[in-house]
Design an enzyme around this catalytic site. Structure first.
Site, PDB file in Angstrom:
ATOM      1  N   THR A   1       0.713  -1.050   0.177  1.00  0.00           N
ATOM      2  CA  THR A   1       0.213  -0.609  -0.689  1.00  0.00           C
ATOM      3  C   THR A   1       0.933   1.577   0.008  1.00  0.00           C
ATOM      4  OG1 THR A   1      -1.164  -1.040   1.393  1.00  0.00           O
ATOM      5  CG2 THR A   1      -1.810   0.914   1.591  1.00  0.00           C
TER       6      THR A   1
ATOM      7  N   ARG B   1     -13.187  -8.729   0.073  1.00  0.00           N
ATOM      8  CA  ARG B   1     -12.908  -8.359   0.542  1.00  0.00           C
ATOM      9  C   ARG B   1     -11.830  -6.889   0.987  1.00  0.00           C
ATOM     10  NH1 ARG B   1      -6.845  -6.191   1.473  1.00  0.00           N
ATOM     11  NH2 ARG B   1      -6.397  -7.515   2.650  1.00  0.00           N
ATOM     12  N   VAL B   2     -11.913  -6.901   2.040  1.00  0.00           N
ATOM     13  CA  VAL B   2     -11.025  -5.401   2.515  1.00  0.00           C
ATOM     14  C   VAL B   2     -10.065  -5.323   3.469  1.00  0.00           C
ATOM     15  CG1 VAL B   2     -11.062  -3.273   3.125  1.00  0.00           C
ATOM     16  CG2 VAL B   2     -12.962  -3.972   1.787  1.00  0.00           C
ATOM     17  N   GLY B   3      -9.095  -5.029   3.531  1.00  0.00           N
ATOM     18  CA  GLY B   3      -7.890  -5.150   3.918  1.00  0.00           C
ATOM     19  C   GLY B   3      -8.101  -3.680   5.283  1.00  0.00           C
ATOM     20  N   ASP B   4      -7.046  -3.196   5.588  1.00  0.00           N
ATOM     21  CA  ASP B   4      -6.598  -2.286   6.396  1.00  0.00           C
ATOM     22  C   ASP B   4      -6.653  -0.936   5.981  1.00  0.00           C
ATOM     23  OD1 ASP B   4      -3.803  -3.390   5.537  1.00  0.00           O
ATOM     24  OD2 ASP B   4      -3.419  -1.618   6.914  1.00  0.00           O
TER      25      ASP B   4
ATOM     26  N   THR C   1       1.439  -1.000   6.225  1.00  0.00           N
ATOM     27  CA  THR C   1       1.099  -1.613   5.185  1.00  0.00           C
ATOM     28  C   THR C   1       1.741  -3.081   5.396  1.00  0.00           C
ATOM     29  OG1 THR C   1       1.853  -2.217   2.807  1.00  0.00           O
ATOM     30  CG2 THR C   1       3.992  -1.002   3.957  1.00  0.00           C
ATOM     31  N   GLY C   2       1.479  -4.460   4.237  1.00  0.00           N
ATOM     32  CA  GLY C   2       1.224  -6.012   4.827  1.00  0.00           C
ATOM     33  C   GLY C   2      -0.403  -6.608   4.969  1.00  0.00           C
TER      34      GLY C   2
ATOM     35  N   GLY D   1      -3.211  -6.955   5.350  1.00  0.00           N
ATOM     36  CA  GLY D   1      -4.242  -6.386   6.196  1.00  0.00           C
ATOM     37  C   GLY D   1      -5.166  -7.059   7.631  1.00  0.00           C
TER      38      GLY D   1
HETATM   39  N1  ASP Z   1      -2.551  -3.372   3.888  1.00  0.00           N
HETATM   40  C1  ASP Z   1      -2.709  -4.226   2.578  1.00  0.00           C
HETATM   41  C2  ASP Z   1      -4.111  -5.067   2.454  1.00  0.00           C
HETATM   42  O1  ASP Z   1      -3.963  -5.684   3.097  1.00  0.00           O
HETATM   43  C3  ASP Z   1      -1.729  -4.311   1.572  1.00  0.00           C
HETATM   44  C4  ASP Z   1      -0.310  -4.261   1.473  1.00  0.00           C
HETATM   45  O2  ASP Z   1       0.008  -3.352   2.112  1.00  0.00           O
HETATM   46  O3  ASP Z   1       0.457  -4.920   2.010  1.00  0.00           O
HETATM   47  O4  ASP Z   1      -5.130  -4.419   1.516  1.00  0.00           O
END
Ligand code: ASP
Length: 306
Positions: free
Chosen positions: A150, A178-181, A201-202, A204
């Site tokens: 992200t 699907r929704v992440g953080d 980022t990472g 979610g």
């Molecule tokens: N945080 C994002 C999500 O889970 C993906 C990412 O930042 O790598 O949608």
């Protein structure tokens, strides 16, 4: 004092553009939007905006959020499609008292009604990668979740106001809806101009378990430096997840306080870009160090060339 910090090497051009705004006594909200738009518009970044990788069905569903650290106003979109700059939509939504977090069709309809640029966000290149991956999954039963990152930006302006934004296509091959953080306050981002801002980022699914962006701002409010706050929140939660769940996904957090001091922590190799009144725009590499610390080194020319 002014400053900005943003996730991944891809944000560097955006950080340079944001720096020009902040050094010229511009607004932190404009700096955040400008930095993130640059990444959204660039067709070769596979995890944000135009050129972002699609979900399992081949549809590019985008998530974004914006927060004003003076007023705590938040706007967010999730699963928005065919809109060029989700960050701009999120910023506009942050001005609304009601309905400020829109998902799916409702988010897209809002953006169209408000006159935001429409665009087919699936590039031929991203479509090819998706088709190839579909074939690989069918052949070898590969884990489909891969290729994410992200763009997040935190900015402090000369009036000591702060803002934060995020934009992401989420996980490659995610299920529809699907929704992440990234669009979720406290998990993907948080800003309080009286303290500082943080963003994530990472994976979610794991970031949402720890509300790490809020936790870092809270720790800075308790008097920790941005680096100490990031180390404590990120490595502490990584350990908790390993203890209780048996595993932790990859995640990386950035933070800046309202004095322009910054920090990052990560459980994987992580690049980021930063510029402040005292520091020329630079890309750094962060890796987890010993005893819950972070090793931060400037990016080498060899790394950039590769
Ligand atoms: N945080 C994002 C999500 O889970 C993906 C990412 O930042 O790598 O949608």
């Amino acid at each position: 004092m002014w400053g900005t910090i943003a996730t991944w090497r891809m944000a560097h051009d955006g950080v340079i553009a944001a720096k020009d705004i902040l050094a010229g006594n511009g607004d932190c909200k404009d700096a955040v939007e400008t930095a993130i738009r640059k990444v959204e518009d660039y067709p070769y970044y596979k995890s944000v905006g135009f050129g972002g990788l699609p979900n399992e069905r081949g549809i590019v569903e985008l998530d974004a959020a914006f927060m004003d650290g003076d007023t705590f106003q938040i706007g967010a979109v999730a699963g928005i499609t065919d809109i060029a700059n989700p960050i701009a939509v999120a910023r506009k939504l942050s001005l609304d008292t009601f309905n400020s977090f829109r998902v799916g069709q409702g988010a897209t309809e809002y953006a169209v009604l408000e006159g935001f640029e429409r665009k087919n966000m699936l590039t031929p290149r991203a479509k090819k990668i998706w088709e190839k991956r579909l074939a690989e999954i069918a052949d070898k039963k590969l884990n489909p979740y891969d290729g994410h990152d992200t763009v997040c930006a935190v900015a402090l302006d000369q009036k000591q106001s702060m803002a934060v934004g995020t934009s992401s296509s989420g996980l490659f091959m995610k299920k529809s809806g699907r929704v992440g953080d990234s669009p979720l306050s406290g998990s993907g981002f948080y800003a309080d101009s009286a303290i500082g801002g943080a963003a994530a980022t990472g994976l979610g699914e794991d970031l949402m378990k720890g509300c790490l962006s809020y936790e870092i701002v809270r720790l800075m409010g308790d008097g920790h430096t941005p680096q100490a706050a990031c180390d404590r929140a990120v490595y502490g939660f990584d350990q908790q997840l390993r203890n209780r769940l048996g595993k932790a996904g990859a995640f990386s957090l950035i933070a800046m306080n309202n004095q322009g001091a910054w920090g990052v922590a990560t459980n994987v190799e992580f690049t980021f870009s930063v510029a402040t009144e005292r520091q020329a725009p630079s890309i750094f590499m962060a890796t987890p160090g010993p005893n819950q610390t972070t090793v931060i080194e400037p990016i080498t020319q060899e790394w950039l060339d590769a």
